[in-house]
Write a protein that holds these residues in place. Structure first.
Motif, PDB file in Angstrom:
ATOM      1  N   GLY A   9      27.064 -49.708  26.380  1.00 39.47           N
ATOM      2  CA  GLY A   9      28.312 -49.018  26.083  1.00 39.47           C
ATOM      3  C   GLY A   9      29.526 -49.920  25.981  1.00 39.47           C
ATOM      4  N   THR A  10      29.307 -51.226  25.869  1.00 40.31           N
ATOM      5  CA  THR A  10      30.423 -52.133  25.623  1.00 40.31           C
ATOM      6  C   THR A  10      29.906 -53.334  24.837  1.00 40.31           C
ATOM      7  N   SER A  11      30.794 -54.283  24.565  1.00 39.19           N
ATOM      8  CA  SER A  11      30.442 -55.470  23.779  1.00 39.19           C
ATOM      9  C   SER A  11      31.324 -56.624  24.211  1.00 39.19           C
ATOM     10  N   ALA A  12      30.970 -57.819  23.791  1.00 38.21           N
ATOM     11  CA  ALA A  12      31.792 -58.991  24.101  1.00 38.21           C
ATOM     12  C   ALA A  12      33.200 -58.807  23.543  1.00 38.21           C
ATOM     13  N   ALA A  13      33.292 -58.248  22.339  1.00 33.01           N
ATOM     14  CA  ALA A  13      34.604 -58.056  21.700  1.00 33.01           C
ATOM     15  C   ALA A  13      35.459 -57.058  22.476  1.00 33.01           C
ATOM     16  N   GLU A  14      34.843 -55.964  22.924  1.00 28.28           N
ATOM     17  CA  GLU A  14      35.593 -54.963  23.689  1.00 28.28           C
ATOM     18  C   GLU A  14      36.026 -55.505  25.046  1.00 28.28           C
ATOM     19  N   GLU A  15      35.167 -56.341  25.644  1.00 27.74           N
ATOM     20  CA  GLU A  15      35.531 -56.969  26.919  1.00 27.74           C
ATOM     21  C   GLU A  15      36.695 -57.941  26.715  1.00 27.74           C
ATOM     22  N   LEU A  16      36.696 -58.638  25.585  1.00 31.06           N
ATOM     23  CA  LEU A  16      37.800 -59.546  25.262  1.00 31.06           C
ATOM     24  C   LEU A  16      39.088 -58.759  25.063  1.00 31.06           C
ATOM     25  N   GLN A  17      38.982 -57.601  24.412  1.00 31.21           N
ATOM     26  CA  GLN A  17      40.167 -56.759  24.212  1.00 31.21           C
ATOM     27  C   GLN A  17      40.724 -56.262  25.546  1.00 31.21           C
ATOM     28  N   LYS A  18      39.842 -55.973  26.488  1.00 31.41           N
ATOM     29  CA  LYS A  18      40.302 -55.552  27.831  1.00 31.41           C
ATOM     30  C   LYS A  18      41.057 -56.686  28.523  1.00 31.41           C
ATOM     31  N   LEU A  19      40.567 -57.925  28.341  1.00 34.71           N
ATOM     32  CA  LEU A  19      41.213 -59.086  28.961  1.00 34.71           C
ATOM     33  C   LEU A  19      42.538 -59.419  28.273  1.00 34.71           C
ATOM     34  N   LEU A  20      42.646 -59.037  26.999  1.00 32.34           N
ATOM     35  CA  LEU A  20      43.864 -59.310  26.213  1.00 32.34           C
ATOM     36  C   LEU A  20      44.408 -57.998  25.648  1.00 32.34           C
ATOM     37  N   PRO A  21      44.913 -57.122  26.508  1.00 32.15           N
ATOM     38  CA  PRO A  21      45.317 -55.787  26.049  1.00 32.15           C
ATOM     39  C   PRO A  21      46.451 -55.790  25.029  1.00 32.15           C
ATOM     40  N   ASP A  22      47.239 -56.863  25.006  1.00 27.29           N
ATOM     41  CA  ASP A  22      48.374 -56.921  24.085  1.00 27.29           C
ATOM     42  C   ASP A  22      48.075 -57.722  22.818  1.00 27.29           C
ATOM     43  N   SER A  23      46.821 -58.112  22.646  1.00 24.12           N
ATOM     44  CA  SER A  23      46.423 -58.858  21.445  1.00 24.12           C
ATOM     45  C   SER A  23      45.604 -57.954  20.522  1.00 24.12           C
ATOM     46  N   LYS A  24      45.474 -58.389  19.270  1.00 22.15           N
ATOM     47  CA  LYS A  24      44.700 -57.621  18.285  1.00 22.15           C
ATOM     48  C   LYS A  24      43.342 -58.291  18.132  1.00 22.15           C
ATOM     49  N   VAL A  25      42.375 -57.809  18.878  1.00 18.86           N
ATOM     50  CA  VAL A  25      41.043 -58.426  18.852  1.00 18.86           C
ATOM     51  C   VAL A  25      40.236 -57.861  17.684  1.00 18.86           C
ATOM     52  N   VAL A  26      39.579 -58.762  16.971  1.00 13.23           N
ATOM     53  CA  VAL A  26      38.721 -58.351  15.862  1.00 13.23           C
ATOM     54  C   VAL A  26      37.426 -59.158  15.946  1.00 13.23           C
ATOM     55  N   LYS A  27      36.320 -58.509  15.636  1.00 16.19           N
ATOM     56  CA  LYS A  27      35.004 -59.176  15.652  1.00 16.19           C
ATOM     57  C   LYS A  27      34.740 -59.776  14.276  1.00 16.19           C
ATOM     58  N   ALA A  28      34.346 -61.033  14.254  1.00 17.63           N
ATOM     59  CA  ALA A  28      33.961 -61.677  12.993  1.00 17.63           C
ATOM     60  C   ALA A  28      33.144 -62.931  13.308  1.00 17.63           C
ATOM     61  N   PHE A  29      32.384 -63.378  12.337  1.00 24.45           N
ATOM     62  CA  PHE A  29      31.605 -64.626  12.437  1.00 24.45           C
ATOM     63  C   PHE A  29      30.530 -64.607  13.530  1.00 24.45           C
ATOM     64  N   ASN A  30      30.234 -63.435  14.107  1.00 24.45           N
ATOM     65  CA  ASN A  30      29.205 -63.442  15.160  1.00 24.45           C
ATOM     66  C   ASN A  30      27.795 -63.334  14.583  1.00 24.45           C
ATOM     67  N   THR A  31      27.686 -62.896  13.314  1.00 22.38           N
ATOM     68  CA  THR A  31      26.348 -62.767  12.714  1.00 22.38           C
ATOM     69  C   THR A  31      26.049 -63.926  11.765  1.00 22.38           C
TER      70      THR A  31
ATOM     71  N   ASP B 138      26.305 -61.949   3.886  1.00 22.00           N
ATOM     72  CA  ASP B 138      27.331 -61.002   4.320  1.00 22.00           C
ATOM     73  C   ASP B 138      27.816 -61.378   5.716  1.00 22.00           C
ATOM     74  N   ALA B 139      29.112 -61.181   5.951  1.00 18.98           N
ATOM     75  CA  ALA B 139      29.661 -61.384   7.297  1.00 18.98           C
ATOM     76  C   ALA B 139      30.455 -60.140   7.655  1.00 18.98           C
ATOM     77  N   PHE B 140      30.169 -59.600   8.810  1.00 19.06           N
ATOM     78  CA  PHE B 140      30.739 -58.312   9.216  1.00 19.06           C
ATOM     79  C   PHE B 140      32.013 -58.499  10.032  1.00 19.06           C
ATOM     80  N   VAL B 141      32.938 -57.585   9.814  1.00 11.55           N
ATOM     81  CA  VAL B 141      34.220 -57.585  10.526  1.00 11.55           C
ATOM     82  C   VAL B 141      34.394 -56.215  11.152  1.00 11.55           C
TER      83      VAL B 141
END
Length: 221
Positions: free
Chosen positions: A116-138, A155-158
């Motif tokens: 029910g979570t991901s590395a990106a969502e955990e990063l967003q929790k650590l940086l609540p005032d930043s705009k976290v986006v997932k990219a280049f992980n695949t 293909d690279a997913f965002v």
């Protein structure tokens, strides 16, 4: 118009150096940080030899690099992200932060994140005032040097919740030579991280030599 500045923290790692070399070809100013100064200098010389027009600067401090940047890419393993974030948190407010990490366990047979979570969502929790986006992980590091495999552009997913951050990540993905696909909101990172776990398992099993990627084939209407 001022160039977009991109800080790459962990620039001498496999992914960090691959991303730096690829983005150096674009209209960006790169701020590269790594703890090994000799390796960092070697990377800089390597990039300038390949791309003489590259605008880049090596920095001895992740905070300085992040403070100057519009986009921050922590190119470090998932386990090292928290430490990096603690250093840069105060200067990452309202900035775009790209999560490239995959939270793999040591035997590559599972993820260390809770369901029910991901590395990106955990990063967003650590940086609540930043705009976290997932990219280049695949995308493997080797794919950056060869983004067309077997005649197909990889293909690279965002994934992200902020339109501006998603658009920026899409642009970076294109600059790196991949075909960007916006997969959805940040919660889709759970799927993207699981997809890369599967690709790693298949790579090991079938000996893809760390040159493999995803391609969605579809009917062009």
């Amino acid at each position: 118009m001022a160039k977009t500045s991109i800080a790459i923290i962990g620039a001498t790692g496999n992914m960090g150096s691959a991303i730096a070399k690829a983005l150096a070809k674009g209209p960006y100013r790169l701020l590269l940080f790594a703890s090994d100064k000799e390796k960092l200098e070697a990377l800089k010389n390597n990039i300038i030899a390949a791309t003489p027009s590259a605008d880049l600067e090596c920095t001895g401090c992740p905070v300085d690099a992040s403070w100057e940047a519009d986009v921050i890419i922590p190119a470090v393993p998932y386990g090292a992200e928290k430490e990096v974030v603690e250093k840069i948190k105060s200067v990452a407010t309202q900035k775009i932060v790209i999560s490239i990490a995959n939270p793999l366990n040591e035997s590559y047979n599972g993820l260390v994140t809770a369901p029910g979570t991901s590395a990106a969502e955990e990063l967003q929790k650590l940086l609540p005032d930043s705009k976290v986006v997932k990219a280049f992980n695949t995308t493997y590091a080797a794919d950056f040097a060869q983004p067309v495999i077997n005649g197909q552009q990889v293909d690279a997913f965002v994934a992200g919740n902020d339109d501006e951050a998603v658009d920026m990540a899409k642009e970076l993905v294109e600059t790196a030579g991949f075909h960007p696909i916006v997969a959805g909101e940040l919660t889709v990172s759970r799927t993207l991280e699981a997809m890369q776990l599967m690709l790693i398992q298949l790579t090991i099993k079938n000996n893809y030599n760390w040159l493999a990627g995803f391609k969605i084939l579809h009917n062009h209407q």
